[in-house]
Design an enzyme around this catalytic site. Structure first.
Site, PDB file in Angstrom:
ATOM      1  N   ILE B  25      16.629  78.758  69.941  1.00  0.00           N
ATOM      2  CA  ILE B  25      18.194  77.808  70.266  1.00  0.00           C
ATOM      3  C   ILE B  25      18.757  79.129  70.959  1.00  0.00           C
ATOM      4  O   ILE B  25      19.367  80.093  70.411  1.00  0.00           O
ATOM      5  CB  ILE B  25      19.121  77.371  68.851  1.00  0.00           C
ATOM      6  CG1 ILE B  25      18.306  76.544  68.323  1.00  0.00           C
ATOM      7  CG2 ILE B  25      19.870  77.069  69.060  1.00  0.00           C
ATOM      8  CD1 ILE B  25      18.805  76.081  66.972  1.00  0.00           C
ATOM      9  N   HIS B  26      19.176  79.062  72.446  1.00  0.00           N
ATOM     10  CA  HIS B  26      20.237  79.928  72.927  1.00  0.00           C
ATOM     11  C   HIS B  26      21.188  79.137  73.225  1.00  0.00           C
ATOM     12  O   HIS B  26      21.599  78.599  72.535  1.00  0.00           O
ATOM     13  CB  HIS B  26      19.557  80.107  74.084  1.00  0.00           C
ATOM     14  CG  HIS B  26      18.721  79.671  74.807  1.00  0.00           C
ATOM     15  ND1 HIS B  26      20.092  79.043  76.626  1.00  0.00           N
ATOM     16  CD2 HIS B  26      17.602  78.881  75.417  1.00  0.00           C
ATOM     17  CE1 HIS B  26      19.457  78.502  77.046  1.00  0.00           C
ATOM     18  NE2 HIS B  26      18.297  78.096  76.333  1.00  0.00           N
ATOM     19  N   ALA B  27      22.117  80.024  74.105  1.00  0.00           N
ATOM     20  CA  ALA B  27      23.493  80.392  74.245  1.00  0.00           C
ATOM     21  C   ALA B  27      23.556  78.461  74.188  1.00  0.00           C
ATOM     22  O   ALA B  27      24.751  77.375  73.965  1.00  0.00           O
ATOM     23  CB  ALA B  27      24.128  80.599  75.682  1.00  0.00           C
ATOM     24  N   GLU B  98      15.808  69.676  77.145  1.00  0.00           N
ATOM     25  CA  GLU B  98      15.632  71.499  77.896  1.00  0.00           C
ATOM     26  C   GLU B  98      14.390  70.742  78.804  1.00  0.00           C
ATOM     27  O   GLU B  98      14.995  71.141  79.746  1.00  0.00           O
ATOM     28  CB  GLU B  98      16.188  72.198  77.059  1.00  0.00           C
ATOM     29  CG  GLU B  98      17.194  73.376  77.818  1.00  0.00           C
ATOM     30  CD  GLU B  98      16.980  74.475  77.200  1.00  0.00           C
ATOM     31  OE1 GLU B  98      16.358  74.670  76.385  1.00  0.00           O
ATOM     32  OE2 GLU B  98      18.317  75.310  77.542  1.00  0.00           O
TER      33      GLU B  98
END
Lengths: 315, 99
Positions: B25-27, B98
């Protein structure tokens, strides 16, 4: 509140540079747990008195222990090593860069107890290690809310998502105060009496402002606008106007919330369009500062009023 | 992986999930998550390793630093809690669109 498990590994890796530790044996035992936040000098144990041995602590061997062991005949020395390592000790630190002998390292290796060498003098090491361990054992947690330092008063600003916490903090920064943390504040209990607030490492110095995104406060406003940590002196909760039924009108009584078991002064601010929240939070912080210095405006005013009424009845 | 269970409060639900997308969980995923969470009136919280943060806060989510394989517990409390959990779970399972 989270309970901290402090392993030898975390103690070593977090303080390796400060304590100048060098691992010399027993790397397989790095997962051992340090159960008490202090150190022990195993002199008495090594001399044969095994009762009350504080085996849950970091064991420090200094000049006294080292030269005592060296004074013993080899066979006896070996027995003392075995005695030390028969206890479930987390690790051994040899200070003053004293060289532990080969047999000692072998015994440690066999018992999978890490041994470190450290160039510091024993007292210096003990002081630093105790402080470091105290900090690692301190109860900690996180509070949902932003935190700012307003003229030395550490204020956590709480309120539901979208009520205007970040906007208030932004306005406070504009007024020259500093950001401690945006949206989530880490709290640590110091010495069992003070709550320290700080920002999570990942998000430090950053804020999220709705409609703009993530901003870097240091790049935008300069280094003076951030603070790494600050004692929590006040909690301000922002609540929608409709939800606050009996809003404080006098401020004679002090409300509190508990953080990590410590009572922190608490103020509820009703939010309505047109209210300058940042200004109100600023005043709340000043108010808190006055109160903590012993001045309570409402009480003073009330005393004046009562004196006046008493005068009138006497006359 | 998705055992929904009701707590004492009929409206308070929680669900265990695992972060499966490669980058964690990045930006961007955090922003997506928060965007969806904010559509609901329920209070939404995410828990990782005993640390609980507001699911409607980007900073909160980023702070968790939830990499691939992290186990999360999603809490939702309110009248639209079931829908909220369903949508958020589906977002995680789609790997935030993603990979």
């Amino acid at each position: 509140m989270q309970h901290q498990v402090v392993t030898v590994e975390s103690f070593y890796t977090q303080h390796v540079s400060q304590l100048q530790l060098r691992l010399v044996a027993g790397a397989t035992g790095l997962k051992r747990v340090i159960r008490e936040p202090t150190v022990s000098r195993p002199g008495l144990l090594l001399s044969g008195f095994t009762r009350y041995f504080a085996g849950r602590r970091v064991q420090v061997i200094g000049n006294a222990e080292h030269y005592y062991l060296r004074s013993l005949p080899p066979a006896e020395r070996q027995r003392r090593y075995d005695l030390l390592f028969s206890h479930k000790i987390p690790c051994v630190v040899v200070s003053r860069d004293l060289p532990p002998d080969k047999k000692f390292l072998q015994a440690a290796e066999k018992a999978t107890v890490p041994v470190f060498q450290c160039p510091l003098i024993t007292m210096k090491f003990i002081n630093l290690a105790t402080l470091a361990l105290e900090a690692m054992f301190a109860p900690r947690g996180s509070e949902m809310g932003s935190m700012a330092d307003i003229l030395g008063v550490g204020v956590i600003i709480k309120g539901e998502s979208g009520i205007g916490k970040s906007e208030s903090v932004l306005a406070l920064i504009e007024r020259g105060y500093s950001l401690v943390s945006d949206d989530v504040t880490r709290v640590t209990l110091l010495d069992g009496r003070e709550v320290m607030g700080s920002s999570p490492e990942v998000t430090r110095n950053h804020m999220e402002v709705r409609g703009i995104g993530i901003i870097d406060v240091v790049a935008m406003f300069g280094i003076r606008c951030v603070r790494k940590e600050k004692r929590v002196d006040l909690v301000v909760s922002l609540k929608p106007w409709e939800e606050v039924s009996d809003v404080e009108r006098l401020g004679m009584e002090q409300e509190f919330v508990e953080i990590l078991g410590i009572k922190i002064p608490h103020i509820i601010l009703p939010v309505r369009p047109g209210r300058d929240l940042a200004r109100l939070i600023e005043v709340a912080a000043f108010h808190q500062k006055l109160k903590s210095s012993g001045y309570n405006a409402a009480r003073e005013l009330n005393e004046r009023l009562m004196a006046k009424m008493a005068e009138a009845t006497e006359a | 992986m998705s055992a929904t269970r009701a707590n004492d409060d009929a409206d308070a639900l929680s669900r265990d999930l695992v972060v499966t997308n490669k980058l964690g969980i990045h930006a961007r995923p955090a922003a997506l998550f928060v965007k969806i969470a904010n559509r609901f009136q329920s209070d939404i919280f995410i828990e990782k390793d005993g640390e609980k943060v507001n699911g409607k806060s980007i900073m909160g989510l980023l702070m968790l630093a939830a990499g691939q394989g992290s186990r999360l517990k999603l809490h939702a409390e309110g009248h639209d809690a079931p829908q909220a959990l369903n949508e958020l779970e589906s977002l995680l399972k789609r790997n935030f669109d993603e990979d």
